[in-house]
Design a protein around this motif. Structure first.
Motif, PDB file in Angstrom:
ATOM      1  N   PHE A  32       0.832  -1.207   0.000  1.00  0.00           N
ATOM      2  CA  PHE A  32       0.000   0.000   0.000  1.00  0.00           C
ATOM      3  C   PHE A  32       0.867   1.257   0.000  1.00  0.00           C
ATOM      4  O   PHE A  32       0.553   2.235  -0.681  1.00  0.00           O
ATOM      5  CB  PHE A  32      -0.925   0.000   1.220  1.00  0.00           C
ATOM      6  N   VAL A  33       1.952   1.214   0.767  1.00  0.00           N
ATOM      7  CA  VAL A  33       2.864   2.360   0.808  1.00  0.00           C
ATOM      8  C   VAL A  33       3.516   2.570  -0.559  1.00  0.00           C
ATOM      9  O   VAL A  33       3.676   3.715  -1.010  1.00  0.00           O
ATOM     10  CB  VAL A  33       3.923   2.163   1.897  1.00  0.00           C
ATOM     11  N   PHE A  34       3.884   1.490  -1.229  1.00  0.00           N
ATOM     12  CA  PHE A  34       4.507   1.605  -2.546  1.00  0.00           C
ATOM     13  C   PHE A  34       3.539   2.233  -3.549  1.00  0.00           C
ATOM     14  O   PHE A  34       3.911   3.146  -4.305  1.00  0.00           O
ATOM     15  CB  PHE A  34       4.953   0.227  -3.030  1.00  0.00           C
ATOM     16  N   ASN A  35       2.284   1.767  -3.579  1.00  0.00           N
ATOM     17  CA  ASN A  35       1.296   2.360  -4.485  1.00  0.00           C
ATOM     18  C   ASN A  35       1.057   3.828  -4.164  1.00  0.00           C
ATOM     19  O   ASN A  35       0.954   4.668  -5.065  1.00  0.00           O
ATOM     20  CB  ASN A  35      -0.023   1.589  -4.393  1.00  0.00           C
ATOM     21  N   THR A  36       0.962   4.144  -2.878  1.00  0.00           N
ATOM     22  CA  THR A  36       0.739   5.533  -2.483  1.00  0.00           C
ATOM     23  C   THR A  36       1.921   6.405  -2.854  1.00  0.00           C
ATOM     24  O   THR A  36       1.749   7.563  -3.266  1.00  0.00           O
ATOM     25  CB  THR A  36       0.479   5.608  -0.969  1.00  0.00           C
ATOM     26  N   ALA A  37       3.139   5.870  -2.718  1.00  0.00           N
ATOM     27  CA  ALA A  37       4.327   6.638  -3.090  1.00  0.00           C
ATOM     28  C   ALA A  37       4.352   6.923  -4.590  1.00  0.00           C
ATOM     29  O   ALA A  37       4.726   8.031  -5.016  1.00  0.00           O
ATOM     30  CB  ALA A  37       5.591   5.888  -2.665  1.00  0.00           C
ATOM     31  N   LEU A  38       3.955   5.948  -5.411  1.00  0.00           N
ATOM     32  CA  LEU A  38       3.892   6.182  -6.851  1.00  0.00           C
ATOM     33  C   LEU A  38       2.879   7.270  -7.191  1.00  0.00           C
ATOM     34  O   LEU A  38       3.159   8.180  -7.985  1.00  0.00           O
ATOM     35  CB  LEU A  38       3.524   4.883  -7.566  1.00  0.00           C
ATOM     36  N   VAL A  39       1.696   7.177  -6.588  1.00  0.00           N
ATOM     37  CA  VAL A  39       0.664   8.187  -6.840  1.00  0.00           C
ATOM     38  C   VAL A  39       1.136   9.562  -6.384  1.00  0.00           C
ATOM     39  O   VAL A  39       0.971  10.563  -7.089  1.00  0.00           O
ATOM     40  CB  VAL A  39      -0.648   7.786  -6.133  1.00  0.00           C
ATOM     41  N   THR A  40       1.749   9.624  -5.218  1.00  0.00           N
ATOM     42  CA  THR A  40       2.200  10.900  -4.677  1.00  0.00           C
ATOM     43  C   THR A  40       3.280  11.524  -5.549  1.00  0.00           C
ATOM     44  O   THR A  40       3.246  12.729  -5.845  1.00  0.00           O
ATOM     45  CB  THR A  40       2.726  10.708  -3.248  1.00  0.00           C
ATOM     46  N   ALA A  41       4.253  10.726  -5.973  1.00  0.00           N
ATOM     47  CA  ALA A  41       5.328  11.257  -6.817  1.00  0.00           C
ATOM     48  C   ALA A  41       4.787  11.776  -8.146  1.00  0.00           C
ATOM     49  O   ALA A  41       5.197  12.851  -8.620  1.00  0.00           O
ATOM     50  CB  ALA A  41       6.380  10.179  -7.055  1.00  0.00           C
ATOM     51  N   ALA A  42       3.852  11.042  -8.746  1.00  0.00           N
ATOM     52  CA  ALA A  42       3.280  11.482 -10.019  1.00  0.00           C
ATOM     53  C   ALA A  42       2.455  12.752  -9.843  1.00  0.00           C
ATOM     54  O   ALA A  42       2.538  13.683 -10.662  1.00  0.00           O
ATOM     55  CB  ALA A  42       2.421  10.371 -10.616  1.00  0.00           C
ATOM     56  N   VAL A  43       1.664  12.829  -8.791  1.00  0.00           N
ATOM     57  CA  VAL A  43       0.839  14.022  -8.548  1.00  0.00           C
ATOM     58  C   VAL A  43       1.724  15.242  -8.311  1.00  0.00           C
ATOM     59  O   VAL A  43       1.466  16.331  -8.843  1.00  0.00           O
ATOM     60  CB  VAL A  43      -0.106  13.780  -7.360  1.00  0.00           C
ATOM     61  N   VAL A  44       2.776  15.087  -7.519  1.00  0.00           N
ATOM     62  CA  VAL A  44       3.683  16.213  -7.255  1.00  0.00           C
ATOM     63  C   VAL A  44       4.346  16.680  -8.554  1.00  0.00           C
ATOM     64  O   VAL A  44       4.447  17.887  -8.816  1.00  0.00           O
ATOM     65  CB  VAL A  44       4.733  15.816  -6.209  1.00  0.00           C
ATOM     66  N   ALA A  45       4.788  15.741  -9.383  1.00  0.00           N
ATOM     67  CA  ALA A  45       5.429  16.114 -10.644  1.00  0.00           C
ATOM     68  C   ALA A  45       4.461  16.860 -11.560  1.00  0.00           C
ATOM     69  O   ALA A  45       4.816  17.882 -12.166  1.00  0.00           O
ATOM     70  CB  ALA A  45       5.970  14.870 -11.340  1.00  0.00           C
ATOM     71  N   ILE A  46       3.228  16.365 -11.672  1.00  0.00           N
ATOM     72  CA  ILE A  46       2.237  17.019 -12.540  1.00  0.00           C
ATOM     73  C   ILE A  46       1.900  18.412 -12.019  1.00  0.00           C
ATOM     74  O   ILE A  46       1.857  19.391 -12.776  1.00  0.00           O
ATOM     75  CB  ILE A  46       0.970  16.150 -12.642  1.00  0.00           C
ATOM     76  N   VAL A  47       1.654  18.519 -10.728  1.00  0.00           N
ATOM     77  CA  VAL A  47       1.239  19.792 -10.142  1.00  0.00           C
ATOM     78  C   VAL A  47       2.353  20.829 -10.239  1.00  0.00           C
ATOM     79  O   VAL A  47       2.113  21.990 -10.613  1.00  0.00           O
ATOM     80  CB  VAL A  47       0.807  19.588  -8.680  1.00  0.00           C
ATOM     81  N   VAL A  48       3.585  20.443  -9.920  1.00  0.00           N
ATOM     82  CA  VAL A  48       4.689  21.400  -9.977  1.00  0.00           C
ATOM     83  C   VAL A  48       4.922  21.865 -11.413  1.00  0.00           C
ATOM     84  O   VAL A  48       5.095  23.071 -11.673  1.00  0.00           O
ATOM     85  CB  VAL A  48       5.967  20.768  -9.385  1.00  0.00           C
ATOM     86  N   ALA A  49       4.907  20.942 -12.358  1.00  0.00           N
ATOM     87  CA  ALA A  49       5.159  21.317 -13.758  1.00  0.00           C
ATOM     88  C   ALA A  49       4.084  22.271 -14.279  1.00  0.00           C
ATOM     89  O   ALA A  49       4.398  23.278 -14.935  1.00  0.00           O
ATOM     90  CB  ALA A  49       5.231  20.061 -14.626  1.00  0.00           C
ATOM     91  N   LEU A  50       2.819  21.988 -13.994  1.00  0.00           N
ATOM     92  CA  LEU A  50       1.736  22.822 -14.511  1.00  0.00           C
ATOM     93  C   LEU A  50       1.587  24.121 -13.724  1.00  0.00           C
ATOM     94  O   LEU A  50       1.350  25.180 -14.309  1.00  0.00           O
ATOM     95  CB  LEU A  50       0.421  22.036 -14.490  1.00  0.00           C
TER      96      LEU A  50
END
Length: 303
Positions: free
Chosen positions: A97-115
């Motif tokens: 569960f932590v691994f899935n959450t870490a993937l989601v969190t990293a992707a969301v942070v990358a998308i939000v910061v870039a946009l």
């Protein structure tokens, strides 16, 4: 013996004596600030209890057996400390569960910061009716809760063929985090002086060079703030994972905590142990970036 000539008319004689008024006021102000304030002390102690007692109850329960916890209550001191709750949390798939959450969190942070960084730069540097309208449209997203649009989001995810995937969680989470992040970054970027932009223009710098050489370095506190905010939204998200996924392999932490709830009972010590383990990564991130977070939030209002 020489006689002194009288001062000319209209001439003001300078007072060369000691000026004691300003130092006295400063001294009184310092003494007033250094006086003990029992009301503030009581308020701080009350706030410490409000924060500390639940934190103690959370951590203490993780070292107790379920029978001991039910018999003695949540505020009791563990008489026979054990790490079985943490071991049971890991055995129930917490690391996945932590691994899935870490993937989601990293992707969301990358998308939000870039946009958010590019959108904030365009809003601050482009003073046009279209830009102001788009900025107001982003701010309108602050008034729309995700519960109000969960059915349209669900239908869109189905049509895109992304249902029951981690991407289905990433995209809506990033979309609902963008309005706040753009608001924070525009306030931070407005603090950059126009003289710096003019100096770089005189050196022949274009928009892309100014963006990477000037805006991004001077907006690091704001970027850290939105990164932490987006990470919190993704890490603690519950509604989108609940509606847009169904298989156990795609569960995140907030859904994985249901593993500690049975049909007739709840393993409270095991559940709290999983909560503690799930909180540690975000707590470490906060400790590292707390100064940037505070300074970035101070610039939300802009000039």
């Amino acid at each position: 013996m020489t006689a002194t000539s009288p001062a000319p008319a209209g001439h003001k004689t300078r007072n060369t004596g000691p000026r004691t008024g300003a130092p006295d006021r400063t001294r009184r102000l310092r003494s007033w600030r250094q006086r003990p304030n029992p009301v503030a002390g009581l308020g701080a102690f009350a706030w410490l209890l409000v924060v500390g007692v639940p934190l103690y109850a959370l951590v203490a329960a993780t070292f107790q057996q379920t029978s001991e916890y039910r018999a003695q209550g949540p505020l009791s001191i563990p008489t026979d400390p054990t790490l079985d709750n943490y071991a049971r949390a890991i055995e129930n798939g917490l690391l996945g569960f932590v691994f899935n959450t870490a993937l989601v969190t990293a992707a969301v942070v990358a998308i939000v910061v870039a946009l958010a960084v590019t959108a904030g730069y365009a809003i601050v540097r482009t003073r046009s009716l279209l830009t102001n309208t788009l900025f107001r449209a982003f701010l309108l997203g602050l008034a729309i809760p995700n519960q109000a649009v969960i059915i349209p989001v669900y239908l869109i995810i189905i049509e895109m063929g992304l249902y029951d995937s981690l991407v289905a969680i990433m995209l809506p989470t990033a979309a609902f985090a963008l309005p706040v992040c753009i608001l924070i970054l525009t306030g931070s970027m407005r603090d950059i002086s126009d003289d710096l932009y003019e100096a770089m223009e005189l050196d022949g710098a274009g928009s892309v060079r100014m963006f990477f050489r000037l805006v991004v370095p001077l907006s690091r506190s704001g970027i850290s703030t939105i990164a932490i905010y987006a990470a919190l939204q993704a890490w603690n998200g519950f509604l989108f994972p609940l509606i847009l996924t169904q298989s156990p392999e795609k569960r995140v932490i907030t859904l994985g905590l249901f593993e500690f709830q049975g049909q007739y009972r709840v393993d409270i010590p095991g559940l709290l142990a999983a909560v503690v383990l799930a909180t540690i990564p975000l707590f470490i991130v906060y400790l590292i970036a707390r100064r940037s977070l505070v300074s970035g939030m101070m610039g939300v209002g802009g000039k």
